[in-house]
Design a protein around this motif. Structure first.
Motif, PDB file in Angstrom:
ATOM      1  N   SER A  71       0.835  -1.208   0.000  1.00 50.76           N
ATOM      2  CA  SER A  71       0.000   0.000   0.000  1.00 50.76           C
ATOM      3  C   SER A  71       0.869   1.257   0.000  1.00 50.76           C
ATOM      4  N   GLN A  72       2.085   1.163   0.568  1.00 48.22           N
ATOM      5  CA  GLN A  72       2.973   2.322   0.640  1.00 48.22           C
ATOM      6  C   GLN A  72       3.836   2.479  -0.613  1.00 48.22           C
ATOM      7  N   ALA A  73       4.051   1.381  -1.331  1.00 44.72           N
ATOM      8  CA  ALA A  73       4.945   1.427  -2.501  1.00 44.72           C
ATOM      9  C   ALA A  73       4.410   0.485  -3.573  1.00 44.72           C
ATOM     10  N   PRO A  74       3.332   0.896  -4.272  1.00 44.65           N
ATOM     11  CA  PRO A  74       2.689  -0.004  -5.244  1.00 44.65           C
ATOM     12  C   PRO A  74       3.606  -0.442  -6.380  1.00 44.65           C
ATOM     13  N   SER A  75       4.667   0.335  -6.655  1.00 46.00           N
ATOM     14  CA  SER A  75       5.522  -0.031  -7.801  1.00 46.00           C
ATOM     15  C   SER A  75       6.579  -1.080  -7.430  1.00 46.00           C
ATOM     16  N   VAL A  76       6.737  -1.371  -6.146  1.00 47.29           N
ATOM     17  CA  VAL A  76       7.768  -2.341  -5.733  1.00 47.29           C
ATOM     18  C   VAL A  76       7.180  -3.752  -5.754  1.00 47.29           C
ATOM     19  N   PRO A  77       7.868  -4.706  -6.392  1.00 43.76           N
ATOM     20  CA  PRO A  77       7.397  -6.098  -6.289  1.00 43.76           C
ATOM     21  C   PRO A  77       7.733  -6.665  -4.912  1.00 43.76           C
ATOM     22  N   PHE A  78       6.700  -7.013  -4.155  1.00 41.33           N
ATOM     23  CA  PHE A  78       6.890  -7.631  -2.842  1.00 41.33           C
ATOM     24  C   PHE A  78       6.466  -9.087  -2.933  1.00 41.33           C
ATOM     25  N   VAL A  79       7.333  -9.985  -2.499  1.00 40.42           N
ATOM     26  CA  VAL A  79       7.096 -11.422  -2.603  1.00 40.42           C
ATOM     27  C   VAL A  79       6.903 -11.997  -1.209  1.00 40.42           C
ATOM     28  N   GLN A  80       5.879 -12.846  -1.069  1.00 43.91           N
ATOM     29  CA  GLN A  80       5.696 -13.535   0.218  1.00 43.91           C
ATOM     30  C   GLN A  80       6.354 -14.903   0.122  1.00 43.91           C
ATOM     31  N   ALA A  81       7.413 -15.102   0.903  1.00 37.62           N
ATOM     32  CA  ALA A  81       8.140 -16.382   0.843  1.00 37.62           C
ATOM     33  C   ALA A  81       8.995 -16.534   2.098  1.00 37.62           C
ATOM     34  N   ASP A  82       9.471 -17.777   2.275  1.00 39.39           N
ATOM     35  CA  ASP A  82      10.337 -18.109   3.403  1.00 39.39           C
ATOM     36  C   ASP A  82      11.789 -17.829   3.012  1.00 39.39           C
ATOM     37  N   ALA A  83      12.474 -17.030   3.835  1.00 36.82           N
ATOM     38  CA  ALA A  83      13.871 -16.680   3.533  1.00 36.82           C
ATOM     39  C   ALA A  83      14.784 -17.907   3.542  1.00 36.82           C
ATOM     40  N   ALA A  84      14.310 -19.002   4.091  1.00 32.88           N
ATOM     41  CA  ALA A  84      15.119 -20.231   4.114  1.00 32.88           C
ATOM     42  C   ALA A  84      14.961 -21.042   2.833  1.00 32.88           C
ATOM     43  N   ARG A  85      13.962 -20.675   2.006  1.00 28.77           N
ATOM     44  CA  ARG A  85      13.727 -21.394   0.734  1.00 28.77           C
ATOM     45  C   ARG A  85      13.261 -20.367  -0.292  1.00 28.77           C
ATOM     46  N   LEU A  86      14.208 -19.624  -0.832  1.00 26.58           N
ATOM     47  CA  LEU A  86      13.832 -18.507  -1.699  1.00 26.58           C
ATOM     48  C   LEU A  86      13.397 -18.991  -3.083  1.00 26.58           C
ATOM     49  N   PRO A  87      12.274 -18.488  -3.568  1.00 26.60           N
ATOM     50  CA  PRO A  87      11.806 -18.874  -4.911  1.00 26.60           C
ATOM     51  C   PRO A  87      12.512 -18.025  -5.980  1.00 26.60           C
ATOM     52  N   ILE A  88      13.834 -18.072  -5.959  1.00 19.65           N
ATOM     53  CA  ILE A  88      14.656 -17.185  -6.799  1.00 19.65           C
ATOM     54  C   ILE A  88      15.775 -18.023  -7.407  1.00 19.65           C
ATOM     55  N   ARG A  89      16.091 -17.780  -8.694  1.00 16.23           N
ATOM     56  CA  ARG A  89      17.136 -18.571  -9.335  1.00 16.23           C
ATOM     57  C   ARG A  89      18.514 -18.168  -8.803  1.00 16.23           C
ATOM     58  N   ALA A  90      19.481 -19.077  -8.926  1.00 14.05           N
ATOM     59  CA  ALA A  90      20.841 -18.832  -8.440  1.00 14.05           C
ATOM     60  C   ALA A  90      21.433 -17.625  -9.161  1.00 14.05           C
ATOM     61  N   GLY A  91      22.122 -16.780  -8.411  1.00 11.52           N
ATOM     62  CA  GLY A  91      22.813 -15.625  -8.992  1.00 11.52           C
ATOM     63  C   GLY A  91      21.887 -14.538  -9.503  1.00 11.52           C
ATOM     64  N   GLY A  92      20.644 -14.531  -9.067  1.00 18.08           N
ATOM     65  CA  GLY A  92      19.640 -13.622  -9.625  1.00 18.08           C
ATOM     66  C   GLY A  92      19.743 -12.170  -9.163  1.00 18.08           C
ATOM     67  N   PHE A  93      20.479 -11.906  -8.074  1.00 21.92           N
ATOM     68  CA  PHE A  93      20.542 -10.531  -7.548  1.00 21.92           C
ATOM     69  C   PHE A  93      21.979 -10.053  -7.391  1.00 21.92           C
ATOM     70  N   ARG A  94      22.209  -8.773  -7.729  1.00 23.47           N
ATOM     71  CA  ARG A  94      23.538  -8.154  -7.561  1.00 23.47           C
ATOM     72  C   ARG A  94      23.756  -7.702  -6.125  1.00 23.47           C
ATOM     73  N   SER A  95      22.655  -7.488  -5.389  1.00 25.82           N
ATOM     74  CA  SER A  95      22.819  -7.186  -3.962  1.00 25.82           C
ATOM     75  C   SER A  95      21.643  -7.758  -3.189  1.00 25.82           C
ATOM     76  N   VAL A  96      21.960  -8.194  -1.979  1.00 25.12           N
ATOM     77  CA  VAL A  96      20.925  -8.637  -1.038  1.00 25.12           C
ATOM     78  C   VAL A  96      21.140  -7.839   0.245  1.00 25.12           C
ATOM     79  N   ILE A  97      20.063  -7.208   0.718  1.00 28.93           N
ATOM     80  CA  ILE A  97      20.106  -6.389   1.933  1.00 28.93           C
ATOM     81  C   ILE A  97      19.400  -7.167   3.047  1.00 28.93           C
ATOM     82  N   ILE A  98      20.038  -7.288   4.190  1.00 23.42           N
ATOM     83  CA  ILE A  98      19.425  -8.016   5.321  1.00 23.42           C
ATOM     84  C   ILE A  98      19.564  -7.114   6.544  1.00 23.42           C
ATOM     85  N   SER A  99      18.529  -6.329   6.806  1.00 25.47           N
ATOM     86  CA  SER A  99      18.663  -5.340   7.876  1.00 25.47           C
ATOM     87  C   SER A  99      17.857  -5.769   9.095  1.00 25.47           C
ATOM     88  N   TYR A 100      18.558  -5.917  10.201  1.00 33.11           N
ATOM     89  CA  TYR A 100      17.982  -6.354  11.485  1.00 33.11           C
ATOM     90  C   TYR A 100      17.106  -7.598  11.318  1.00 33.11           C
TER      91      TYR A 100
END
Ligand SMILES: C[S@@+](CC[C@H](N)C(=O)[O-])C[C@H]1O[C@@H](n2cnc3c(N)ncnc32)[C@H](O)[C@@H]1O
Length: 205
Positions: A73-102
Motif C-alpha cells: 500500500s505504501q509502494a505499489p511499484s515495488v514487487p513484494f514477494v511472500q516467501a520463506d527466507a530459508a527457501r527462496l523462490p529465486i534462481r541462483a545468482g539472480g541478484f547483484r545485492s541482497v540487503i538483510i537489515s535487522y
C-alpha cells in the motif's frame, strides 16, 4: 516483527533507521548493485528509499502477509514477494545485492544458517550482501545504545528476544557471525547509538 502494525513500526523504530537506510541505498546505487533484494523487508521501508526505476529494480521479500499488504500500500511499484527466507523462490545468482537489515538476530540459529545459504545462492558472483545488525558494545556510545536496544528487544519478547541474546552472546554479534560463516567484510559503518553495524560483504569461495 513484534506485534506492531506496519504504520506504528515505521513511525517509531523505522524513523530511527532512516539514516542507515539512506547509507545502504546510496551504496547500492553508487555501485550499480541492481537488481537488489531486501530480504525480510517487513514494512518495505528500505525499498521505498530507492527510486525504483525499471532499470534499477528493487524487490522486497517477507513471510508476513499482513506486513506485505502494508508495504504494497505504501509502494505499489515495488514487487513484494511472500516467501520463506530459508527457501527462496529465486534462481541462483539472480541478484547483484541482497540487503538483510535487522533480520538475522531475531531468527533461530537454524533459520539463520539456512538464510545465509540462500543469500549466498541467489547472490551474483560479483554481488554484494549488505548486512545491518547488532554488535556487542565497543565504546561508551554503543554501551548506551545497548541499553536502549535491549529495551526494544525485551518488548519484542519471546523467541525474538531469546534469539537476539544468543546472536550477541554466543555468535558474538554481526561481524563475528559473518566471518565465522565465510563472509569477507569489504566495508563497514558503525552505528553506535544502535550498537549496530552496516557490513558490506562478499562470500569467500
Ligand atoms: C526485525 S524485522 C526487520 C524488518 C526490516 N528488515 C527492517 O529493517 O525494518 C524481521 C522481519 O523478518 C521477517 N521474517 C521472519 N521469519 C521469516 C522467514 N522465515 N522468511 C522471511 N521473512 C521472515 C518478519 O516478518 C519481519 O518482517
Amino acid at each position: 516483527m513484534m506485534s506492531f502494525s506496519g504504520w506504528a513500526y515505521d513511525a517509531s523504530i523505522g524513523s530511527l533507521l532512516r539514516g542507515m537506510r539512506l547509507w545502504v541505498a546510496a551504496y547500492v546505487r553508487e555501485n550499480g548493485l541492481f537488481p537488489a533484494l531486501d530480504l525480510c523487508t517487513g514494512t518495505g521501508a528500505m525499498c521505498r528509499i530507492f527510486d525504483n526505476e525499471s532499470s534499477r529494480p528493487v524487490w522486497g521479500l517477507d513471510l508476513d502477509g499482513r506486513l506485505l499488504r502494508y508495504a504494497r500500500s505504501q509502494a505499489p511499484s515495488v514487487p513484494f514477494v511472500q516467501a520463506d527466507a530459508a527457501r527462496l523462490p529465486i534462481r541462483a545468482g539472480g541478484f547483484r545485492s541482497v540487503i538483510i537489515s535487522y533480520a538475522l538476530h531475531d531468527k533461530s540459529p537454524h533459520l539463520r544458517k539456512a538464510m545465509m545459504t540462500e543469500v549466498r545462492r541467489v547472490l551474483h558472483r560479483q554481488g554484494r550482501a549488505l548486512f545491518v545488525d547488532f554488535e556487542r558494545p565497543w565504546d561508551m556510545r554503543s554501551r548506551i545504545g545497548r541499553v536502549f536496544t535491549y529495551g526494544i528487544e525485551r518488548t519484542a519478547g519471546g523467541d525474538h528476544f531469546r534469539n537476539g541474546q544468543q546472536f550477541l552472546h554466543e555468535e558474538g554479534g554481526l561481524s563475528t557471525f559473518l566471518s565465522s560463516h565465510g563472509w569477507e567484510e569489504l566495508e563497514s559503518r558503525p552505528l553506535p547509538w544502535g550498537n549496530s553495524r552496516i557490513v558490506v560483504s562478499r562470500f569467500l569461495d
